[in-house]
Design an enzyme around this catalytic site. Structure first.
Site, PDB file in Angstrom:
ATOM      1  CD  GLU A  86      12.933   0.504   9.352  1.00 21.70           C
ATOM      2  OE1 GLU A  86      13.476   1.571   9.718  1.00 21.70           O
ATOM      3  OE2 GLU A  86      13.475  -0.605   9.473  1.00 21.70           O
ATOM      4  CD  GLU A 146      10.455  12.945  10.946  1.00 22.02           C
ATOM      5  OE1 GLU A 146       9.223  12.731  10.981  1.00 22.02           O
ATOM      6  OE2 GLU A 146      11.267  12.126  10.500  1.00 22.02           O
ATOM      7  CE  LYS A 158      -2.525   3.333   1.988  1.00 18.51           C
ATOM      8  NZ  LYS A 158      -1.728   4.504   1.664  1.00 18.51           N
ATOM      9  CB  CYS A 166      13.288   8.720   7.690  1.00 15.93           C
ATOM     10  SG  CYS A 166      14.210   7.554   6.686  1.00 15.93           S
TER      11      CYS A 166
END
Ligand code: NAD
Length: 500
Positions: A246, A374, A173, A280
């Site tokens: 992750e 982040e 997906k 990331c």
């Protein structure tokens, strides 16, 4: 309707669709189905049929098929790079780099699967010397993969390539921002490997992902934000579906007194600003020793001021792929500046409704959101530290723990070991991701489990331990026919072997 808007329903068929768009222009790139629970269940069922055949091909047969897929992707790399460029806005050259790294991983996973996963003998030990002991890593069956948009080929393929090489079928997906990339991968896999169902692709939003989590897949590999990761894990708990997480990061660079400052500045700017900071393992914070701080800051600003966002062929970075991320970047920069930070380049006004200009922040308090959360934009904070101990302490003072970078000529490895992260690059940046033999993943809010390398292959398997009796033991230990003499012998062995 775009990925940011609600889907459209066809009044006659009732089918829902959504479109992906070029983030710089808003132009429609493609229209895709919103797959619901029934579609996902059907995809998983097709994958399950394919999984049995795929497992039966063995390493050799699978290796040939995966090599054919790799070659097809390489032949059509410019097509794939074009879809990546269209859906994310990143420069074509960056899209090519992503494809190259992906192919390298696919080749590594294919080549190393037999040795890493194949049956191996292990010593049965003295007590069980009458046995042969083997370990083999067998496929799980069907692995569900949920991916993000920032590296829409490289990131999900870190799970898909390793899952396929380990003998599983996959239902993927892709992010709602990059469904075209997902479909491209599914179609190319079907064409090259000629096994329907082997790589099924379902498109849509969060609910399509939730349906995949609940679908009974044998493992779910999730890449995305920690917030969504929590939801995925909670849902997976209902069926005890194992997960790989992750998630995001807040990666730091530590610059020691003996560092090559030109290299450190170059790596900082590229690590922080490549892909418009939407990485990331991107650099978000720098801790530089006081002795080299001023010089480093000057060099970082000098390089960063030439990094130009745009959608033209000469642009260094693209627009922000997800419009809502612009608000996050703006909020973090505003918080840093409001609380005494200074923007030596860029600043709050550097964020418009499509692009974020490079921003270099100094004197930012450590509890500012620009340091703790982040940011996922082309921004970086640089802080002065009095010692490397302080740098390590501050770098570790985050719930995240994905990657890190150390610039030091003498002490790189030693500093690396003290960092609470899954990966570290020494005297380079993000290089661990490009070495297929190295496992990739984090700790804490950055998730758990590993993709890439031998760990990434094993992650997609179930280890099966087999103990086979080769001959009857002279004394029976595991039997109700065990004698008093045997029990006495056990007591003697305990003392002799283990010093009791
Ligand atoms: P996201 O969490 O918004 O979405 C990720 C995927 O999850 C998408 O496909 C989305 O449709 C799906 N999803 C959303 N809700 C869901 C639900 N309830 N159940 C199941 N699936 C659901 O993340 P994003 O914005 O696409 O990606 C950016 C994030 O990904 C950043 O935090 C980045 O650091 C992280 N990331 C991590 C890695 C890594 O390897 N650690 C790599 C790339 C990106």
């Amino acid at each position: 309707m775009t990925a940011a808007d609600p889907p459209t329903r066809d009044p006659e068929t009732g089918a829902e669709t959504f479109t992906s768009t070029q983030p710089a222009t808003g132009d429609v790139v493609g229209t895709h189905a919103v797959h619901g629970e029934a579609d996902v269940a059907a995809a998983v069922a097709r994958a399950r049929t394919a999984a049995a055949e795929w497992e039966g091909l063995g390493f050799d047969g699978r290796g040939r098929a995966l090599a054919a897929w790799r070659k097809l992707i390489a032949r059509r790399a410019s097509d794939l790079a074009e879809v990546v460029h269209a859906e994310t806005g990143k420069p074509r050259a960056d899209a090519w780099l992503e494809v190259l790294l992906t192919l390298d991983h696919l080749a590594w996973a294919t080549r190393h699967a037999p040795k890493v996963l194949g049956r191996q003998r292990v010593s049965p030990g003295m007590l069980m010397a009458n046995h042969a002991a083997t370990i083999e890593y067998l496929p799980l069956g069907v692995v569900g993969v949920i991916g993000p948009w920032n590296y829409p080929v490289f990131t999900p393929m870190g799970s898909i390539a390793y899952a396929l090489a380990a003998g599983n079928a996959v239902v993927f997906k892709p992010s709602e921002h990059t469904p075209g990339v997902g479909e491209w991968l599914g179609q190319s896999a079907a064409e090259a490997m000629e096994l329907p169902g082997l790589l099924e692709v379902v498109t849509g939003f969060g609910p399509t992902g939730s349906a995949l989590v609940a679908s009974g897949v044998d493992k779910l590999a999730f890449t995305g934000s920690a917030a969504t990761g929590r939801k995925v894990m909670a849902a997976a708990a209902a069926t005890l579906t194992p997960v790989v997480m992750e998630c995001g990061g807040k990666d730091a660079v530590i610059v020691d007194v003996d560092a090559d400052l030109d290299a450190a500045a170059d790596a900082t700017v590229w690590g922080a600003m490549a892909n418009a900071g939407q990485t990331c393992t991107g650099v978000e914070r720098v801790y530089a020793h006081a002795d080299v701080y001023d010089e480093l800051v000057e060099k970082v600003v000098a390089i960063a001021k030439d990094v130009r966002p745009g959608i033209d062929p000469e642009a260094d970075i693209g627009p922000m792929t997800m419009p809502s991320q612009l608000d996050v970047v703006r909020r973090h920069v505003a918080d840093a500046v409001a609380r005494g930070g200074r923007a030596l380049l860029g600043g709050v006004d550097a964020v418009d409704d499509r692009y974020a200009q490079p921003t270099v922040l100094v004197d930012v308090p450590e509890d500012s959101s620009a340091v703790t959360e982040e940011t996922f934009g082309p921004t970086v904070t640089i802080a002065r530290v009095d010692s490397i101990d302080e740098a390590v302490e501050r770098a570790n003072a985050t719930g995240y723990g994905l990657g890190a970078t150390v610039f030091s000529k003498a002490n790189g490895d030693e500093i690396a070991r003290r960092l609470r992260t899954g990966m570290v690059s020494v005297n380079s940046v993000i290089s661990f991701a490009a070495i297929p033999a190295l496992p990739f993943g984090g700790v804490g809010e950055s998730g758990f489990g590993r993709i890439h390398g031998p760990d990434g292959l094993r992650e997609m398997t179930r280890p099966q331990a087999v103990a086979r009796q080769r001959m009857r033991a002279p004394v029976a230990l595991t039997s109700f026919r065990r004698t008093k003499a045997t029990d006495a012998m056990v007591r003697r062995i305990v003392r002799r072997l283990h010093g009791g």
